[in-house]
Structure formats: C-alpha cells, structure tokens
Design an enzyme around this catalytic site. Sequence first.
Site, PDB file in Angstrom:
ATOM      1  N   GLU A 135       0.864  -1.198   0.000  1.00  0.00           N
ATOM      2  CA  GLU A 135       0.000   0.000   0.000  1.00  0.00           C
ATOM      3  C   GLU A 135       0.893   1.239   0.000  1.00  0.00           C
ATOM      4  O   GLU A 135       2.087   1.139   0.319  1.00  0.00           O
ATOM      5  CB  GLU A 135      -0.896  -0.002   1.245  1.00  0.00           C
ATOM      6  CG  GLU A 135      -1.860  -1.183   1.244  1.00  0.00           C
ATOM      7  CD  GLU A 135      -2.803  -1.188   2.448  1.00  0.00           C
ATOM      8  OE1 GLU A 135      -2.758  -0.228   3.260  1.00  0.00           O
ATOM      9  OE2 GLU A 135      -3.571  -2.137   2.563  1.00  0.00           O
ATOM     10  N   GLU A 370       9.545  -7.968  -3.120  1.00  0.00           N
ATOM     11  CA  GLU A 370       9.500  -9.161  -2.250  1.00  0.00           C
ATOM     12  C   GLU A 370      10.533  -9.047  -1.122  1.00  0.00           C
ATOM     13  O   GLU A 370      11.166 -10.034  -0.748  1.00  0.00           O
ATOM     14  CB  GLU A 370       9.657 -10.443  -3.065  1.00  0.00           C
ATOM     15  CG  GLU A 370       8.429 -10.682  -3.928  1.00  0.00           C
ATOM     16  CD  GLU A 370       8.390 -12.041  -4.587  1.00  0.00           C
ATOM     17  OE1 GLU A 370       8.764 -13.019  -3.940  1.00  0.00           O
ATOM     18  OE2 GLU A 370       7.971 -12.097  -5.746  1.00  0.00           O
TER      19      GLU A 370
HETATM   20  C1  LIG Z   1       8.724  -3.609 -10.138  1.00  0.00           C
HETATM   21  C2  LIG Z   1       7.983  -3.809  -8.865  1.00  0.00           C
HETATM   22  C3  LIG Z   1       6.983  -4.778  -8.786  1.00  0.00           C
HETATM   23  C4  LIG Z   1       6.247  -4.938  -7.605  1.00  0.00           C
HETATM   24  N1  LIG Z   1       5.216  -5.850  -7.572  1.00  0.00           N
HETATM   25  C5  LIG Z   1       4.477  -5.971  -6.438  1.00  0.00           C
HETATM   26  C6  LIG Z   1       3.358  -6.856  -6.402  1.00  0.00           C
HETATM   27  O1  LIG Z   1       3.040  -7.559  -7.363  1.00  0.00           O
HETATM   28  N2  LIG Z   1       2.625  -6.912  -5.264  1.00  0.00           N
HETATM   29  C7  LIG Z   1       2.925  -6.166  -4.157  1.00  0.00           C
HETATM   30  O2  LIG Z   1       2.210  -6.263  -3.162  1.00  0.00           O
HETATM   31  N3  LIG Z   1       3.967  -5.302  -4.167  1.00  0.00           N
HETATM   32  C8  LIG Z   1       4.757  -5.196  -5.285  1.00  0.00           C
HETATM   33  N4  LIG Z   1       5.827  -4.325  -5.314  1.00  0.00           N
HETATM   34  C9  LIG Z   1       6.091  -3.492  -4.148  1.00  0.00           C
HETATM   35  C10 LIG Z   1       7.343  -3.915  -3.412  1.00  0.00           C
HETATM   36  O3  LIG Z   1       7.137  -5.117  -2.721  1.00  0.00           O
HETATM   37  C11 LIG Z   1       7.731  -2.738  -2.504  1.00  0.00           C
HETATM   38  O4  LIG Z   1       8.210  -1.710  -3.367  1.00  0.00           O
HETATM   39  C12 LIG Z   1       8.798  -3.137  -1.495  1.00  0.00           C
HETATM   40  O5  LIG Z   1       8.264  -3.994  -0.521  1.00  0.00           O
HETATM   41  C13 LIG Z   1       9.380  -1.891  -0.800  1.00  0.00           C
HETATM   42  O6  LIG Z   1       8.355  -1.097  -0.305  1.00  0.00           O
HETATM   43  P1  LIG Z   1       8.341   0.480  -0.649  1.00  0.00           P
HETATM   44  O7  LIG Z   1       8.503   0.662  -2.100  1.00  0.00           O
HETATM   45  O8  LIG Z   1       7.168   1.072   0.015  1.00  0.00           O
HETATM   46  O9  LIG Z   1       9.683   1.029   0.029  1.00  0.00           O
HETATM   47  P2  LIG Z   1       9.866   1.428   1.566  1.00  0.00           P
HETATM   48  O10 LIG Z   1       9.168   0.466   2.451  1.00  0.00           O
HETATM   49  O11 LIG Z   1       9.571   2.871   1.695  1.00  0.00           O
HETATM   50  O12 LIG Z   1      11.438   1.202   1.735  1.00  0.00           O
HETATM   51  C14 LIG Z   1      12.375   2.024   1.031  1.00  0.00           C
HETATM   52  C15 LIG Z   1      13.763   1.492   1.314  1.00  0.00           C
HETATM   53  O13 LIG Z   1      14.033   1.650   2.693  1.00  0.00           O
HETATM   54  C16 LIG Z   1      14.880   0.611   3.136  1.00  0.00           C
HETATM   55  N5  LIG Z   1      14.234  -0.043   4.282  1.00  0.00           N
HETATM   56  C17 LIG Z   1      12.920  -0.353   4.415  1.00  0.00           C
HETATM   57  N6  LIG Z   1      12.692  -0.923   5.613  1.00  0.00           N
HETATM   58  C18 LIG Z   1      13.884  -0.929   6.268  1.00  0.00           C
HETATM   59  C19 LIG Z   1      14.298  -1.385   7.563  1.00  0.00           C
HETATM   60  N7  LIG Z   1      13.419  -1.932   8.429  1.00  0.00           N
HETATM   61  N8  LIG Z   1      15.610  -1.239   7.911  1.00  0.00           N
HETATM   62  C20 LIG Z   1      16.488  -0.701   7.034  1.00  0.00           C
HETATM   63  N9  LIG Z   1      16.158  -0.258   5.799  1.00  0.00           N
HETATM   64  C21 LIG Z   1      14.871  -0.374   5.417  1.00  0.00           C
HETATM   65  C22 LIG Z   1      15.095  -0.335   1.940  1.00  0.00           C
HETATM   66  O14 LIG Z   1      16.310   0.010   1.316  1.00  0.00           O
HETATM   67  C23 LIG Z   1      13.938   0.015   1.035  1.00  0.00           C
HETATM   68  O15 LIG Z   1      14.250  -0.236  -0.320  1.00  0.00           O
HETATM   69  C24 LIG Z   1       6.568  -4.148  -6.483  1.00  0.00           C
HETATM   70  C25 LIG Z   1       7.590  -3.198  -6.560  1.00  0.00           C
HETATM   71  C26 LIG Z   1       8.297  -3.029  -7.721  1.00  0.00           C
HETATM   72  C27 LIG Z   1       9.392  -1.990  -7.773  1.00  0.00           C
END
Ligand SMILES: Cc1cc2nc3c(=O)[nH]c(=O)nc-3n(C[C@H](O)[C@H](O)[C@H](O)COP(=O)(O)OP(=O)(O)OC[C@H]3O[C@@H](n4cnc5c(N)ncnc54)[C@H](O)[C@@H]3O)c2cc1C
Length: 397
Positions: A135, A370
């Site tokens: 989300e 993932e």
């Molecule tokens: C091409 C693509 C396909 C996708 N397909 C799907 C799908 O089919 N279904 C679905 O549900 N989602 C999907 N996603 C979403 C994906 O799972 C999320 O982008 C991912 O989980 C990261 O969440 P966010 O983008 O909100 O980044 P955020 O949660 O904002 O995190 C940003 C960055 O912060 C860092 N970070 C986060 N948490 C921590 C922590 N606890 N400690 C240290 N560093 C941290 C990491 O470097 C992370 O990359 C997709 C994303 C992409 C880019």
Amino acid sequence: MPDRTFLDWPFFEKTHRDLARTVDDWASGNVHAIMSSTDDLDERCIRLAAAMGQAGICAHAVVAPYGGNTDILDVRSLCIIRETLARHDGLADFAFAMQGLGTGPISLFGSDETKARFLPPVASGKSLAAFALTEPVAGSDAAAISLSAVPDGKDYILNGEKTWISNGGIAGHYVVFARTGEAPGAKGLSAFVVPADTLGFEIVERIDVIAPHPLARLRLTDCRVPAADMLGKPGDGFKIAMATLDVFRSTVGAAALGLARRAHDEALDHTASRMIGEDRLADLQMPQAMIADMATAIDAAALLIYRAAWTKDQGAPRISREASMAKMFATEEAQKIIDMAVQLHGGEGVRSGNKVEELYRDIRALRIYEGATEVQKIVIARQAEDARQAQRQGGGK
Ligand SMILES: Cc1cc2nc3c(=O)[nH]c(=O)nc-3n(C[C@H](O)[C@H](O)[C@H](O)COP(=O)(O)OP(=O)(O)OC[C@H]3O[C@@H](n4cnc5c(N)ncnc54)[C@H](O)[C@@H]3O)c2cc1C
C-alpha cells in the site's frame, strides 16, 4: 552456450534436468516471436502467459489436481523455470512468476472450492494472477496495511488502496491482504481472492518503470467479497503472505541468476571478438579477472538458491533464512555482474537496445521487491540470533 553443469549437482532429479531443457527449448523457439508480435506491453504479457500455459509451463505455478503437476509447489522447478526464462527475457520470467505469486496463497491456503475456481485458468494461461500486499504507506512494513475488510452477513466489505501491483489491469483475480482487526499490527490481517470484475474494484493509476511491465495502483470502494473467498481464517493474512514469500523469494534469486548468466554469456561473446590494438579483450588480464569474478559469483548464487529450494522441497516448513540469503546474494551479485558486463562492452553497453543495457534495467527492481535487501538482512540476522538463543537454551555454548 550457457553453463548447464549445475544441473548435475545433487540438488536435482531427472525431472528437473528435463524441465530445464524443455523450458530452454520453448523459450528459444517462442519468446522472440511473441515479443515481436505486438508492441503493447499488456498484450505481450497476456500472450506470453497463454503460450506458457499451452506449453505446460504455467502448470508448475499451481498445485495438483487443479492444473498443476505436484501436490505441493516444487520450488526447484519454479527456480529452474525462472532462471531459464530470465536468461532469455525478463518479461517472460515476469509473466511466469506472477502466475505463481498471484496463486501461491491459494495453492497453499485455499479451500478445495477456491482452488478449483481460480487455479485451472491460471495453469492453462487463460487468466493472469496478481498478489496485492503493498500500500502507499505499507511497503517494507507490511504489518502497517490499512485497506479494511469489515464483515457484513456472509460477505466482507473491502475499502482502501493497493499500489505497485504487478499485472494490475490485466489480472483475472487479485489476492488482496486486508485489515480485519483481530489484533493490532500483523495479527489483524486476512487474505481474500478478489476477481477483477468485482463491483467497486478499479485501476486508478498505471505505473511506468525502467524495465517495463504491467504495474498499477488499485482502489477498492465498498467491494463485496464472499467470506468463502477468504484464504485461511480471519487473522491469518500476515502468516499467509510470509509463507507465500518463503516459497517465492528464492525464485526471485533464480530470476536474478538467469539475468546474471545472460550477462556473463554476453560478456564472453563480446570479449572474444573485440580487439584492443593487437589483442582480443578476452586475452587481457583485467577483463579476465572480471570474467572470473562473474563466474564465481554466479556459482555461489546458484548454490544458495538451489540449497534453499532443495531444503523446502525436502519438507522444511519454513526456509526464511535460506530464502533470504538466496534472494539477497543473488540479486546483489547479479547487479554487479551485469554492471561488469556493461563495462566490458564499453560504449556499446549503454546503447539502447543492447542486451546488456536491457539487463541493467531488468535487474534493478529485484533488489527491492519481495523484501528489499535491507529487509533480507534483518531476517537473516534475526534467524542467527534465534539460533544462538535456541542453542543456549539447549545447553550449547
Ligand atoms: C517492479 C515492482 C513490482 C512490484 N510488484 C508488487 C506486487 O506484485 N505486489 C505487491 O504487493 N507489491 C509489489 N511491489 C512493491 C514492493 O514489494 C515494494 O516496493 C517493497 O516492498 C518496498 O516497499 P516500498 O517501495 O514502500 O519502500 P519502503 O518500504 O519505503 O522502503 C524504502 C527502502 O528503505 C529501506 N528499508 C525499508 N525498511 C527498512 C528497515 N526496516 N531497515 C532498514 N532499511 C529499510 C530499503 O532500502 C527500502 O528499499 C513491487 C515493486 C516493484 C518496484
């Protein structure tokens, strides 16, 4: 010719070696033709899934007897298919991967009736699947999900948004994780199967990314979903999401491995023919060192991936540590390997349309979705700490 010697490792059975050959032959004969048959991204995915369904490849994404070949998902087969497809084409891998991820929760936790309804059309490639966890304010922290599901008679009413959903706009169904509120945080989530034609379900944004594949933001407004289409029990949602990722995380590593193998092959071909003065690039020591580093990282990644897959296939209930190691190492190393391949190509490496330029864009998202690399590190460190505590409680040093 790609290295196939890994198929002789003791992780595999004859069926896996045969599968690798079948998928490689299918991809060699079909992927290019399908990609050239249309410029439309959605249509390419639909045609890839349909053709893989016809060829029996999508059958590996679901369980028997609902169109699949095995009673439980065979992780080595999923990895071999993803690795092989990714070596040919990132979008072909994506189309197959989503048939698995978007049905994984149903294969693992669905009732017989739910499996019978949703799995066969995905196995045959006639319908596409999607997994909707993320989300706008719940990405890495999936426990923060706010899309709500409120009971109403024999139904639940779903309201909220999901974003970054692969196959968004072309999937026939979406596995949607929602807050049902049995407890705060992770313990108050449930999973539902939502057909795309459900009243109140809409695509509100299509998202363009550097390696194009169908992605969307979804909105659910008073979507009425039968309670029978909930997977597992109320409150099982987080467990279902994590158990599904446990199976599919090592397959993301396998896709990265396929991209890395292709980069290595491209680098070998290029350095063998490119002359620098009197010498072939391949005869110079610095390029040789890069080729050696690439080959070693590829084998190390393959060992971690197939260790994780084999462990799961032997009946391990969870493989979080092994899967996180495989995903993290393979995706991070693939990024470096592909970067080396681009470097070895010189200017040609960044020319639009060059295969290594495509790989450079293809690999990037795998380090994020993932579970980003940083999240995998947290999982691995927690598992190490748990093992230390268990050892101490067991009287070990
Ligand atoms: C091409 C693509 C396909 C996708 N397909 C799907 C799908 O089919 N279904 C679905 O549900 N989602 C999907 N996603 C979403 C994906 O799972 C999320 O982008 C991912 O989980 C990261 O969440 P966010 O983008 O909100 O980044 P955020 O949660 O904002 O995190 C940003 C960055 O912060 C860092 N970070 C986060 N948490 C921590 C922590 N606890 N400690 C240290 N560093 C941290 C990491 O470097 C992370 O990359 C997709 C994303 C992409 C880019």
